[in-house]
Design an enzyme around this catalytic site. Structure first.
Site, PDB file in Angstrom:
ATOM      1  N   HIS A 200       0.821  -1.197   0.000  1.00  0.00           N
ATOM      2  CA  HIS A 200       0.000   0.000   0.000  1.00  0.00           C
ATOM      3  C   HIS A 200       0.856   1.248   0.000  1.00  0.00           C
ATOM      4  O   HIS A 200       0.474   2.276  -0.551  1.00  0.00           O
ATOM      5  CB  HIS A 200      -0.916  -0.022   1.219  1.00  0.00           C
ATOM      6  CG  HIS A 200      -2.202   0.626   0.933  1.00  0.00           C
ATOM      7  ND1 HIS A 200      -3.141   0.052   0.122  1.00  0.00           N
ATOM      8  CD2 HIS A 200      -2.668   1.835   1.268  1.00  0.00           C
ATOM      9  CE1 HIS A 200      -4.145   0.872   0.003  1.00  0.00           C
ATOM     10  NE2 HIS A 200      -3.882   1.970   0.676  1.00  0.00           N
ATOM     11  N   GLU A 444       0.969 -14.129 -24.867  1.00  0.00           N
ATOM     12  CA  GLU A 444       1.808 -14.182 -23.669  1.00  0.00           C
ATOM     13  C   GLU A 444       2.129 -15.618 -23.261  1.00  0.00           C
ATOM     14  O   GLU A 444       2.780 -15.845 -22.252  1.00  0.00           O
ATOM     15  CB  GLU A 444       1.163 -13.399 -22.517  1.00  0.00           C
ATOM     16  CG  GLU A 444      -0.276 -13.755 -22.207  1.00  0.00           C
ATOM     17  CD  GLU A 444      -0.891 -12.878 -21.110  1.00  0.00           C
ATOM     18  OE1 GLU A 444      -0.146 -12.205 -20.379  1.00  0.00           O
ATOM     19  OE2 GLU A 444      -2.120 -12.895 -20.982  1.00  0.00           O
ATOM     20  N   ASP A 468       4.535 -12.071 -19.001  1.00  0.00           N
ATOM     21  CA  ASP A 468       4.298 -13.512 -18.935  1.00  0.00           C
ATOM     22  C   ASP A 468       5.058 -14.257 -20.024  1.00  0.00           C
ATOM     23  O   ASP A 468       5.602 -15.330 -19.774  1.00  0.00           O
ATOM     24  CB  ASP A 468       2.794 -13.806 -19.048  1.00  0.00           C
ATOM     25  CG  ASP A 468       2.106 -13.622 -17.713  1.00  0.00           C
ATOM     26  OD1 ASP A 468       2.676 -14.031 -16.685  1.00  0.00           O
ATOM     27  OD2 ASP A 468       0.999 -13.057 -17.682  1.00  0.00           O
ATOM     28  N   CYS A 515       2.369  -4.619 -24.303  1.00  0.00           N
ATOM     29  CA  CYS A 515       1.825  -3.984 -23.097  1.00  0.00           C
ATOM     30  C   CYS A 515       2.492  -4.502 -21.821  1.00  0.00           C
ATOM     31  O   CYS A 515       2.070  -4.182 -20.722  1.00  0.00           O
ATOM     32  CB  CYS A 515       0.310  -4.147 -23.020  1.00  0.00           C
ATOM     33  SG  CYS A 515      -0.215  -5.859 -22.933  1.00  0.00           S
TER      34      CYS A 515
HETATM   35  C1  PEP Z   1       1.972  -9.315 -19.387  1.00  0.00           C
HETATM   36  O1  PEP Z   1       1.931 -10.503 -19.041  1.00  0.00           O
HETATM   37  O2  PEP Z   1       2.947  -8.805 -19.984  1.00  0.00           O
HETATM   38  C2  PEP Z   1       0.841  -8.422 -19.091  1.00  0.00           C
HETATM   39  C3  PEP Z   1       0.813  -7.182 -19.545  1.00  0.00           C
HETATM   40  O3  PEP Z   1      -0.143  -8.888 -18.294  1.00  0.00           O
HETATM   41  P1  PEP Z   1      -0.043  -8.984 -16.682  1.00  0.00           P
HETATM   42  O4  PEP Z   1       1.216  -8.258 -16.266  1.00  0.00           O
HETATM   43  O5  PEP Z   1      -1.276  -8.351 -16.181  1.00  0.00           O
HETATM   44  O6  PEP Z   1       0.026 -10.456 -16.479  1.00  0.00           O
HETATM   45 MG    MG Z   2       0.049 -11.394 -18.414  1.00  0.00          MG
END
Ligand code: PEP
Ligand code: MG
Length: 589
Positions: A200, A444, A468, A515
């Site tokens: 937090h 991923e 991932d 992302c």
């Molecule tokens: C990822 O796996 O790169 C991703 C953006 O998803 P998360 O980090 O939410 O698993």
């Molecule tokens: Mg992911």
């Protein structure tokens, strides 16, 4: 203030950088000491009174927590405030209350002693559970129990509103109620012994825009209240009792960083175009509705990843179709005409939903377990609520729908069949939605990457989740500190996989973005763009630095960098090339 603490020897302690910035000041050592609980026998004639006293303290505690919850809602937003629902639930826990009364009836000891004994037993039991989420619940019970004990003893709980002057707060951890009471005008920085990514303290420091360092093991036992320190939130360093030279150096760094950040923010108003005229789409990753403010502040061109599971994680029950519709519509409308990519639930695994252990049983390999699309395809009622909510919101802005953790084309087809059913249901209800809502998949899982040619024919876009994808390609648990050094985004296996996915997406004429965290790290940005990605999506405060770099580089150079990287075999050598490319174009002085 003890001036002689300044003469003590300087030493530095390394932690994990959690919020950027540099602070210098005296330490306020915040030790949430357990309350001293007196123990005595209660006379037989006063036993009813003792139980009434307990009920009174529970009521008072409930009122205090509700008040904090209202303040947090006002200052930090409703998602943050929901954390206190868990605290209010502790107060309603019948087992905790009736066991305390039973303990009192058998021992006749004062109610504080009985409550302390029973709550400590609960805390210990939760602390020992091998599940990070449930262990955090021990923190909730501890927080509430301390408050109840303070109220029983007629003491006011010490809290961070008692900062007499500007101080660096050093604590074992910052609980949600600590953060609500923190004196925002007086805290210079936050440093904690504990180091959870969901801490937090991190959320609070970022919202206050002050530096924070977490995971500085045992720091609270190594410093004294009043010690002078520098907190370097960029490097995750705490320098205790800094000498004159260090102070001078940090004074310079602070000026430089401030100047550089101002330059970044100024440049951030300009478009994301490389020096040879190629436009790059730079978007934001969000977890909550109220983060749209940050997306605008940092000029994100929409949202490339809305991690919708955060609407669910601390909720007392599954949000309804209507509640989700409002959330998605709010984000889409706020950012229109820019796109908002809504990722369907990535619940389960390491992100179980509170209080639903039947739906999310403990697993030995949570990252390879029953999560995301796997959970949704087996819990279709929950999945359909979300899909209908997204469809309904799709007429209120530029929405795109994305499935997480797709492993192959059959899974994608099953998800799309359920989406088709939802569309049919909405047509039956006479409700409208975007008939051409673009649908994409996160890439991923290695099997999805290896079949990108097949998936690209069935998708309107790809978004590569490098967090991932790297963990599965290299078999490196992304949250295991011991092997963190082996998590190498520049491993040739990663580069080849990215190249294959990007090329196959482009062969089918669909866009591909990244992302994962790689997208927000300037070192990797030229490599990703050189490999051909069309857009990047990242935590909003990282956008200015990435845009600055994009504007300072040419796409031709980035392509040459990627082409050379693909011929190399050493992850470290590739990293060094990327780092040199970035440094040559961005001068932080
Ligand atoms: C990822 O796996 O790169 C991703 C953006 O998803 P998360 O980090 O939410 O698993
Ligand atoms: Mg992911």
């Amino acid at each position: 203030m003890s001036t002689d603490s300044r003469t003590k020897t300087e030493h530095a302690v390394q932690g994990i950088s959690a919020s950027h910035g540099i602070a210098y000041g005296q330490i306020f050592l915040y030790l949430q000491n357990d309350v001293e609980v007196p123990s005595y026998v209660v006379d037989a004639g006063r036993r009813m009174e003792e139980i009434a006293r307990f009920e009174q303290a529970l009521l008072l505690t409930r009122q205090q927590i509700s008040k904090i919850q209202d303040e947090v809602e006002k200052n930090l937003g409703s998602d943050e405030a929901r954390i206190f629902d868990a605290h209010l639930l502790v107060l309603e826990d019948q087992a905790l209350i009736s066991e305390t009364i039973r303990e009192f009836e058998t021992t006749a000891r004062n109610i504080e002693t009985c409550f302390d004994k029973v709550s400590s037993r609960y805390i210990k039991a939760f602390d020992e559970i091998d599940d990070e989420y449930l262990r955090e619940r021990a923190g909730d019970i501890r927080d509430v129990a301390q408050r109840v004990l303070h109220n029983l003893l007629g003491q006011s709980a010490t809290n961070l509103s008692q900062l007499a002057d500007k101080r660096i707060v050093v604590a074992n951890d910052i609980s949600p109620s600590d953060s609500a009471s923190i004196d925002r005008s007086q805290a210079l920085a936050i440093v904690t012994d504990s180091g959870s990514k969901t801490s937090h303290a991190v959320i609070v420091a970022r919202s206050m825009k002050i530096p924070a360092v977490v995971g500085v093991r045992n720091l609270t036992s190594r410093v004294q209240d009043g010690d002078w320190a520098i907190v370097d939130g960029y490097e995750g360093l705490i320098i205790i009792n800094p000498g004159e030279q260090t102070l001078f150096r940090y004074g310079q760094i602070r000026l430089q960083k401030k100047g550089f950040e101002q330059r970044l923010m100024d440049a951030n108003r300009e478009p994301a175009v490389t020096s040879d005229g190629v436009t790059v789409s730079l978007m934001a990753n969000i977890e909550k509705v109220d983060e749209v403010g940050q997306v605008k502040e940092y000029s994100g061109e929409g949202v490339g990843l809305f991690r919708t599971e955060y609407l669910f994680l601390n909720a007392a029950r599954f949000p309804s179709e209507q509640e989700q519709f409002v959330a998605y519509k709010t984000v889409a409308e706020a950012l229109a005409p820019n796109p908002v990519v809504i990722r369907t639930l990535d619940l389960g695994g390491d992100k179980p939903m509170a209080g639903n252990s039947d739906l999310f049983p403990k697993e030995d390999n949570p990252f390879m377990g029953f999560r995301a699309i796997r959970f949704c395809l087996e819990n279709t009622a929950i999945f359909k609520d979300q899909l209908r909510a997204i469809l309904l919101a799709s007429t209120h802005g530029k929405i795109r729908l994305m499935y997480p953790m797709i492993s192959g084309s059959e899974e994608l087809a099953r998800a799309n069949a359920i989406l088709a059913e939802c569309k049919e249901e909405l047509r039956g209800r006479g409700q409208t939605f975007d008939e051409n809502l673009p649908v994409g998949a996160m890439i991923e899982i290695p099997s999805a990457a290896a079949t990108a040619d097949i998936l690209a024919k069935e998708c309107d876009f790809f978004s590569i989740g490098t967090n991932d994808l790297i963990q599965y390609l290299l078999a490196i648990d992304r949250v295991n500190d011991r092997i963190a050094h082996l998590y190498e985004p520049t491993h040739p296996a990663v580069l080849r996989t990215l190249k294959y996915v990007i090329d196959e997406a482009h062969r089918q004429k669909i866009p591909v973005t990244v992302c994962g965290e790689m997208a927000g790290d300037p070192v990797f940005v030229p490599l990703l763009l050189g490999l051909g990605v069309d857009g990047l999506s990242m935590t909003p405060p990282l956008l200015p630095a990435v845009k600055y770099l994009v504007r300072a580089m040419s796409m031709a150079d980035a392509k040459a960098l990627a082409a050379e990287a693909l011929t190399l075999s050493s992850p470290k050598e590739i990293y060094a090339k990327c780092d040199a490319f970035c440094r040559a174009r961005v001068k932080t002085e």
